[in-house]
Structure formats: C-alpha cells, structure tokens
Design a protein around this motif. Sequence first.
Motif, PDB file in Angstrom:
ATOM      1  N   GLU A 168      16.440   8.608  13.421  1.00  0.00           N
ATOM      2  CA  GLU A 168      14.743   8.752  13.458  1.00  0.00           C
ATOM      3  C   GLU A 168      14.051   9.363  12.444  1.00  0.00           C
ATOM      4  O   GLU A 168      14.668  10.720  13.286  1.00  0.00           O
ATOM      5  N   TRP A 169      13.125   9.200  11.793  1.00  0.00           N
ATOM      6  CA  TRP A 169      12.564  10.651  11.817  1.00  0.00           C
ATOM      7  C   TRP A 169      11.069  10.347  11.842  1.00  0.00           C
ATOM      8  O   TRP A 169      10.519   8.991  11.534  1.00  0.00           O
ATOM      9  N   PRO A 170      10.077  11.200  11.963  1.00  0.00           N
ATOM     10  CA  PRO A 170       8.725  10.955  12.217  1.00  0.00           C
ATOM     11  C   PRO A 170       8.028  10.320  10.822  1.00  0.00           C
ATOM     12  O   PRO A 170       8.306  11.158   9.929  1.00  0.00           O
ATOM     13  N   ALA A 171       6.962  10.178  10.783  1.00  0.00           N
ATOM     14  CA  ALA A 171       6.624   9.200   9.326  1.00  0.00           C
ATOM     15  C   ALA A 171       5.233   9.634   9.731  1.00  0.00           C
ATOM     16  O   ALA A 171       4.710   8.738  10.676  1.00  0.00           O
ATOM     17  N   LEU A 172       4.386  10.261   9.036  1.00  0.00           N
ATOM     18  CA  LEU A 172       2.576  10.709   9.041  1.00  0.00           C
ATOM     19  C   LEU A 172       2.257   9.400   7.588  1.00  0.00           C
ATOM     20  O   LEU A 172       2.704  10.627   6.995  1.00  0.00           O
ATOM     21  N   ASP A 173       1.470   8.137   7.810  1.00  0.00           N
ATOM     22  CA  ASP A 173       1.443   7.859   6.514  1.00  0.00           C
ATOM     23  C   ASP A 173      -0.529   7.728   6.357  1.00  0.00           C
ATOM     24  O   ASP A 173      -0.969   7.849   7.266  1.00  0.00           O
ATOM     25  N   VAL A 174      -1.150   7.432   4.923  1.00  0.00           N
ATOM     26  CA  VAL A 174      -2.027   7.549   5.188  1.00  0.00           C
ATOM     27  C   VAL A 174      -2.544   6.163   4.314  1.00  0.00           C
ATOM     28  O   VAL A 174      -1.773   6.269   3.007  1.00  0.00           O
ATOM     29  N   TRP A 175      -2.846   5.071   4.269  1.00  0.00           N
ATOM     30  CA  TRP A 175      -3.227   3.933   3.883  1.00  0.00           C
ATOM     31  C   TRP A 175      -4.885   3.722   3.812  1.00  0.00           C
ATOM     32  O   TRP A 175      -6.326   3.874   4.423  1.00  0.00           O
ATOM     33  N   VAL A 176      -5.117   3.128   2.538  1.00  0.00           N
ATOM     34  CA  VAL A 176      -6.847   1.889   2.091  1.00  0.00           C
ATOM     35  C   VAL A 176      -6.484   0.710   2.170  1.00  0.00           C
ATOM     36  O   VAL A 176      -5.524   0.484   1.497  1.00  0.00           O
ATOM     37  N   ARG A 177      -7.510   0.718   2.247  1.00  0.00           N
ATOM     38  CA  ARG A 177      -8.015  -0.823   1.570  1.00  0.00           C
ATOM     39  C   ARG A 177      -9.387  -0.810   1.186  1.00  0.00           C
ATOM     40  O   ARG A 177     -10.284   0.147   1.233  1.00  0.00           O
ATOM     41  N   ARG A 178      -8.188  -1.481   0.298  1.00  0.00           N
ATOM     42  CA  ARG A 178      -9.166  -1.739  -1.790  1.00  0.00           C
ATOM     43  C   ARG A 178      -9.893  -3.289  -1.861  1.00  0.00           C
ATOM     44  O   ARG A 178      -8.928  -3.519  -2.559  1.00  0.00           O
ATOM     45  N   GLU A 179     -10.691  -3.729  -1.967  1.00  0.00           N
ATOM     46  CA  GLU A 179     -10.996  -4.992  -2.292  1.00  0.00           C
ATOM     47  C   GLU A 179     -10.087  -5.798  -2.071  1.00  0.00           C
ATOM     48  O   GLU A 179      -9.666  -6.752  -2.356  1.00  0.00           O
ATOM     49  N   GLY A 180     -10.112  -5.839  -0.447  1.00  0.00           N
ATOM     50  CA  GLY A 180      -8.978  -6.593   0.084  1.00  0.00           C
ATOM     51  C   GLY A 180      -7.598  -6.400   0.090  1.00  0.00           C
ATOM     52  O   GLY A 180      -6.778  -7.235   1.075  1.00  0.00           O
ATOM     53  N   ARG A 181      -7.228  -4.988  -0.595  1.00  0.00           N
ATOM     54  CA  ARG A 181      -6.040  -5.154  -0.811  1.00  0.00           C
ATOM     55  C   ARG A 181      -5.128  -3.677  -0.259  1.00  0.00           C
ATOM     56  O   ARG A 181      -6.261  -3.134  -0.072  1.00  0.00           O
ATOM     57  N   VAL A 182      -4.517  -3.748   0.712  1.00  0.00           N
ATOM     58  CA  VAL A 182      -3.646  -2.422   1.619  1.00  0.00           C
ATOM     59  C   VAL A 182      -2.901  -1.562  -0.115  1.00  0.00           C
ATOM     60  O   VAL A 182      -2.051  -2.308  -0.276  1.00  0.00           O
ATOM     61  N   HIS A 183      -3.530  -0.448   0.431  1.00  0.00           N
ATOM     62  CA  HIS A 183      -2.446   0.398   0.219  1.00  0.00           C
ATOM     63  C   HIS A 183      -2.118   1.716   0.322  1.00  0.00           C
ATOM     64  O   HIS A 183      -2.814   2.315   0.927  1.00  0.00           O
ATOM     65  N   HIS A 184      -0.604   2.363  -0.019  1.00  0.00           N
ATOM     66  CA  HIS A 184      -0.644   3.750   0.645  1.00  0.00           C
ATOM     67  C   HIS A 184      -1.405   4.568  -0.411  1.00  0.00           C
ATOM     68  O   HIS A 184      -1.370   4.501  -1.310  1.00  0.00           O
ATOM     69  N   PHE A 185      -1.715   5.034   0.705  1.00  0.00           N
ATOM     70  CA  PHE A 185      -2.686   7.167   0.144  1.00  0.00           C
ATOM     71  C   PHE A 185      -1.523   8.006  -0.351  1.00  0.00           C
ATOM     72  O   PHE A 185      -1.772   8.621  -1.116  1.00  0.00           O
ATOM     73  N   TRP A 186      -0.768   8.105   1.501  1.00  0.00           N
ATOM     74  CA  TRP A 186      -1.001   9.777   1.286  1.00  0.00           C
ATOM     75  C   TRP A 186       0.691   9.871   2.735  1.00  0.00           C
ATOM     76  O   TRP A 186       0.685   8.920   2.940  1.00  0.00           O
ATOM     77  N   ALA A 187       1.900  10.618   1.674  1.00  0.00           N
ATOM     78  CA  ALA A 187       2.762  10.824   3.298  1.00  0.00           C
ATOM     79  C   ALA A 187       3.758  12.380   2.614  1.00  0.00           C
ATOM     80  O   ALA A 187       3.597  12.454   1.663  1.00  0.00           O
ATOM     81  N   PRO A 188       3.240  12.688   3.997  1.00  0.00           N
ATOM     82  CA  PRO A 188       3.562  14.388   3.185  1.00  0.00           C
ATOM     83  C   PRO A 188       5.122  14.790   2.976  1.00  0.00           C
ATOM     84  O   PRO A 188       4.416  16.412   1.768  1.00  0.00           O
ATOM     85  N   GLU A 189       6.317  14.071   2.166  1.00  0.00           N
ATOM     86  CA  GLU A 189       6.918  14.276   1.570  1.00  0.00           C
ATOM     87  C   GLU A 189       7.776  16.064   1.906  1.00  0.00           C
ATOM     88  O   GLU A 189       8.252  16.166   0.698  1.00  0.00           O
ATOM     89  N   LEU A 190       7.664  16.232   3.005  1.00  0.00           N
ATOM     90  CA  LEU A 190       8.371  17.098   2.937  1.00  0.00           C
ATOM     91  C   LEU A 190       8.799  17.577   3.491  1.00  0.00           C
ATOM     92  O   LEU A 190       9.922  19.393   3.764  1.00  0.00           O
ATOM     93  N   ALA A 191      10.105  16.864   3.823  1.00  0.00           N
ATOM     94  CA  ALA A 191      10.632  16.719   4.955  1.00  0.00           C
ATOM     95  C   ALA A 191      12.331  16.992   4.204  1.00  0.00           C
ATOM     96  O   ALA A 191      12.878  18.383   4.603  1.00  0.00           O
ATOM     97  N   GLU A 192      12.226  17.483   3.094  1.00  0.00           N
ATOM     98  CA  GLU A 192      13.405  17.895   2.093  1.00  0.00           C
ATOM     99  C   GLU A 192      13.089  19.214   1.247  1.00  0.00           C
ATOM    100  O   GLU A 192      13.911  19.642   0.551  1.00  0.00           O
ATOM    101  N   THR A 193      11.901  19.844   1.804  1.00  0.00           N
ATOM    102  CA  THR A 193      11.024  20.862   1.583  1.00  0.00           C
ATOM    103  C   THR A 193      11.059  22.023   2.029  1.00  0.00           C
ATOM    104  O   THR A 193      10.964  23.103   1.401  1.00  0.00           O
ATOM    105  N   ALA A 194      12.345  22.461   2.975  1.00  0.00           N
ATOM    106  CA  ALA A 194      12.102  23.419   4.222  1.00  0.00           C
ATOM    107  C   ALA A 194      12.226  24.738   3.248  1.00  0.00           C
ATOM    108  O   ALA A 194      13.855  24.874   2.865  1.00  0.00           O
ATOM    109  N   ASP A 195      11.822  25.946   3.798  1.00  0.00           N
ATOM    110  CA  ASP A 195      12.510  27.583   2.891  1.00  0.00           C
ATOM    111  C   ASP A 195      13.068  27.752   4.162  1.00  0.00           C
ATOM    112  O   ASP A 195      13.238  26.404   5.105  1.00  0.00           O
ATOM    113  N   PRO A 196      14.601  28.215   3.454  1.00  0.00           N
ATOM    114  CA  PRO A 196      15.625  29.105   4.434  1.00  0.00           C
ATOM    115  C   PRO A 196      15.028  29.177   6.259  1.00  0.00           C
ATOM    116  O   PRO A 196      13.825  29.891   6.007  1.00  0.00           O
ATOM    117  N   GLY A 197      15.470  28.989   7.179  1.00  0.00           N
ATOM    118  CA  GLY A 197      15.351  29.320   8.248  1.00  0.00           C
ATOM    119  C   GLY A 197      13.538  29.006   9.140  1.00  0.00           C
ATOM    120  O   GLY A 197      13.485  29.293   9.928  1.00  0.00           O
TER     121      GLY A 197
END
Length: 230
Positions: A168-197
């Motif tokens: 398992e991995w933690p997952a933080l997500d932001v969602w929005v509801r527009r005109e009755g529909r749910v959309h994914h808005f943002w997630a970090p997407e940084l898990a594989e971008t860590a700098d050395p150390g």
Amino acid sequence: MTTLKPATELAAAANRPYPNDSAAYRQARTALLAEEIELRRHVERVAAQRRELPLGGEPPPYRFRDENGRTVGLDHLFGDHDTLVTYFWMYGPQRERPCPMCTAFLGALDVPVRDIAQKVAFAVLGRSPVARQLAFARERGWRNLRFYETVGDDFARDYRGLAPDGSEWPALDVWVRREGRVHHFWAPELAETADPGQDPRLAVDPTPLWNILDLTPAGRGSDWYPRLEY
C-alpha cells in the motif's frame, strides 16, 4: 498586475537583529530571508497554476462503505460541497497496525478538519472495515475525521494506493463536482520523482511534523520516522 519589490530589498528592510546577533549571523539570515521570500512567491505561483488545471477524468463508479454500513458512491462523500479531498491511508486488512507516517498526517488533521470542512469535504479511505479504522481513531483520540472502507480494491489500484505486489501507498486526491459530474482534479504524482537521499514528499509538504523539523538545524534527517508508540 502588481509589481513586486525585489526579495533582496524586502529582506534588507526587514533586517532587525535579535539580542546579541553577530554581523555574520545577520548577513546570512538576511540572505536566507530573501530566499524564503522567493520560495513563498514560487509556492503561490505553483498554487495559482494548480488552480487553473482543467478538469481531470471522471472516475469509474467506485463504492465505499460508511460507519453505518451503507454503501455509497464517491459523489456521496462530497456532502454539500463541490470539492472533496480524500486521503487513502495504509491500513489494509493485512496490516496489524496502521502506517505511522499516515497516522502522523491524519493526527495533525483531526482538529483543523473542522475548519477545512467549512470550505471543502474531507474523507479518509482505507481497505480495512470502518469499525477497525474507527477503533484506531478512538485509540488515538481522534474525533472529527470521517472514515470509509473501499469496497473492493479497484479504487486503491487505480489511484495509486495499491501496488501490483499488494503493498500500500498513501494517496491524497482532490475531486470536484461540476454540473452533477465528479472529476479528478489533482494528485501529487511525486512518488517516483524523489531526489537522491530523500523520501518521496509533496511540494509543499502538508505534514506539520516535517515542516517543523525542516526549521531546525538538523532538519528532518534521512533515517528517522515517527512511531505509533514511544
């Protein structure tokens, strides 16, 4: 558009010594202050760019179970809000105890989530039954967070909370509801971008624990992590 004063000019104007500061300390601190002003401005530029993101994809019809045993959709988690923040924490049925890092993050949110809820909805998602999640929450003295069990593992797999090997991995997500529909808005997407150390971290890191340690001479270090008990 407002013209901002140079950071070095603002830092120089704010240079007021504390008792017994040396000239060398004041010079170094003023130089650092200019960098901190630039960082603050960059954080706001990134936040403004984030706010301008177009709508993301519509999620599949995932189901969640609330503390009353009802099965609900993602739309239900919004309540009266048009924005929802979810945090998937590492407390699946195979774990004897939750992830200490997830615990530190949620523990810091249990009180301010009442303020957060004035603006957006916030929900904690886990693969364990809600009763098990709530039992741990009560053990920690948490009173304000809302917990839901993910029904099946599709949500966790699709939104990067469950790896193919079952970890398992933690997952933080932001969602929005527009005109009755749910959309994914943002997630970090940084898990594989860590700098050395460095461990993977968000920009800006929302965990008060790390923010406080980053202000200290030793910093957060690279070999210390919070524990559930001390």
